[in-house]
Scaffold this motif. Structure first.
Motif, mmCIF file in Angstrom:
data_model
loop_
_atom_site.group_PDB
_atom_site.id
_atom_site.type_symbol
_atom_site.label_atom_id
_atom_site.label_comp_id
_atom_site.label_asym_id
_atom_site.label_seq_id
_atom_site.Cartn_x
_atom_site.Cartn_y
_atom_site.Cartn_z
ATOM 1 N N TYR A 13 -7.097 3.121 -2.707
ATOM 2 C CA TYR A 13 -6.482 4.159 -1.863
ATOM 3 C C TYR A 13 -5.843 5.265 -2.692
ATOM 4 N N LEU B 183 0.838 -1.209 0.000
ATOM 5 C CA LEU B 183 0.000 0.000 0.000
ATOM 6 C C LEU B 183 0.872 1.258 0.000
ATOM 7 N N LEU C 98 -6.245 -2.599 -3.337
ATOM 8 C CA LEU C 98 -5.438 -1.570 -2.659
ATOM 9 C C LEU C 98 -5.364 -0.287 -3.489
ATOM 10 N N VAL D 218 1.112 4.285 -2.866
ATOM 11 C CA VAL D 218 1.014 5.707 -2.544
ATOM 12 C C VAL D 218 2.264 6.441 -3.029
#
Lengths: 238, 248
Positions: A184, A74, A181, A78
């Protein structure tokens, strides 16, 4: 008992299901296919790099693998979406492209993140299966007059790939699940689509249940397929 | 002109010097058996001849070319120097026919038809025409080794190196492989055979070489070697191998 009385599965199925099976499914398939192709490519490059006799290359790859394995997927997604474009822009400006700014769509960032992460894990599978091929195979091929590159491409890799295909199947199923995921970083896949629908309709129980069922309906058959292939290939190799 | 001339050949693995000083001349059509106790460097020597091991010193001249020269094209050289291994090393994912046609198609650029025609002839010669479509794991050790010989012959080598070709076989399968090798020798192929089969060495070889401790100790005709060995170590070795029950 209010909640139970207000349950409206028919409505949620009518409205959410088409959305999931439409654009969201398309994005999940896109991310999985390209993510997996990238993962296999990265996996092969890293594996061959680690097997090569170049010490510096070996060390660099080990460091890279440690970084990828030591951080959560994750966080990598990002980082890929928010930080990497900035770094690329900064670097481009430094080397003289003053007006360049790097743009990356969330889906691109997601595919890159998934591909690199899975590629790192897959590279160890590939490396192990290359090393497991009996040295006599290479020697026999060399003795016939093949060059070392031909030996790798025509004799060692075909056998190594056969041995690792069952494991690839398991990684593929895992990757389908891990596409969630990407929600996000704003990719409109299953989870993100469901979340948006829930916040409009407040059909929380219905929506997320449908979401879970959709994942199950994709992953269970894929899992069986992977098991079946594993059996098939194990039979063949002996 | 000798086919191959080996001078002062040395091979070192770390501190261990396996080959100390090997000198040997191989002429076209020679069938040479190399015998000797284990650890004497026989296999290492054979593997140096086609550069599967990199010699540490000395020279190997093949038809006036120094194969240890830095820019020497080793893959090209290996096309002419075939090798059969103790453990056969057939390619398990290819059928018997594909094993034999693979290298001629890839390296000699033969057409599929041409390669197959040659391969079928060779499989017939080693008595395995009926197994052309089988896969290696369906064959016995003896059959696998015969396919490996056909695979080597398909490259039309000028010399074939055999590294203990019958050592991994059940005793009753040794004969069929030796019969094929005898046939090839009769046709005039140059062969260097590392072997424990003294019968084969005395019957088929033109020359027998006894190696011990990294040296060629004795190099003579089989009749001479087996009936009248000159060196003490040769005598000792032969008496042990030929009379394994003990005796003297």
């Amino acid at each position: 008992m209010n909640v139970l009385q207000n349950l409206d599965f028919p409505k949620a199925i009518r409205e959410l299901f088409p959305k999931l099976m439409g654009n969201a499914l398309y994005i999940v398939i896109l991310a999985t296919v390209f993510g997996f192709l990238l993962a296999i490519t990265v996996g092969f490059l890293l594996a061959l790099g680690r097997i090569s006799k170049k010490k510096v290359l070996n060390k660099l790859i080990i460091i890279f693998q440690e970084i990828v394995r030591g951080t959560p997927l994750l966080v990598q997604l990002v980082y890929m979406y928010y930080v990497v474009p900035l770094l690329i822009t900064l670097f481009a400006n430094l080397i003289g492209f003053k007006t360049y700014t790097c743009h990356m769509t969330s889906l691109t960032a997601g595919i890159l993140g998934l591909g690199i992460n899975y590629g790192t894990y897959i590279s160890e599978v590939i490396r192990a299966s290359i090393l497991s091929i009996d040295n006599g195979q290479s020697e026999a091929a060399l003795a016939l007059g093949l060059t070392p590159i031909q030996v790798m491409l025509r004799i060692v890799l075909p056998q190594a790939i056969r041995n690792s295909i069952p494991v690839f199947g398991n990684y593929l199923v895992m990757m389908v699940k891990d596409t969630s995921l990407m929600a996000y970083i704003t990719v409109q896949e299953f989870l993100m689509t469901t979340k948006a629908y829930t916040s409009q309709t407040f059909l929380t129980i219905e929506s997320y249940t449908i979401l879970a069922v959709v994942y199950l309906c994709i992953c269970i058959p894929l899992g069986f397929l992977a098991k079946y292939m594993e059996k098939k290939f194990n039979q063949k190799s002996r | 002109m000798p086919l191959m001339e080996i001078k002062n050949l040395q091979k070192q693995f770390g501190d261990l010097q396996v080959l100390k000083d090997i000198n040997l001349t191989i002429s076209k059509g020679d069938v040479i058996a190399i015998i000797g106790p284990s650890g004497s460097g026989k296999s290492t020597f054979l593997r140096c001849l086609n550069m599967l091991e990199d010699p540490s010193g000395g020279s190997i001249i093949f038809k006036d070319q120094d194969i240890l020269a830095p820019k020497f094209n080793i893959p090209k050289y290996r096309q002419k120097v075939g090798m059969c291994f103790q453990r056969f090393n057939l390619f398990p994912f290819m059928s018997v026919l594909e094993n034999v046609t693979f290298a001629p198609k890839l390296i000699l650029k033969k057409s599929k038809e041409e390669a197959q025609e040659t391969a079928l002839k060779l499989l017939d010669k080693v008595g395995l025409l009926s197994k052309a479509d089988a896969y290696p794991n369906m064959l016995s050790g003896g059959q696998q080794q015969r396919v490996a010989i056909a695979r080597t012959l398909a490259m039309e080598p000028e010399i074939i190196l055999f590294d203990e070709p019958t050592s991994a076989l059940d005793p009753e399968l040794v004969g069929e492989v030796l019969a094929v090798m005898r046939e090839i020798a009769k046709e005039g192929m140059t062969m260097v055979v590392v072997t424990h089969e003294m019968g084969f060495a005395s019957e088929v070889a033109h020359r027998v070489i006894f190696m011990d401790g990294g040296y060629v100790v004795e190099d003579s005709a089989p009749s001479e070697m087996f009936k009248n060995p000159k060196n003490d170590r040769t005598k000792q070795f032969l008496s042990r191998v030929l009379n394994p029950q003990g005796g003297a």
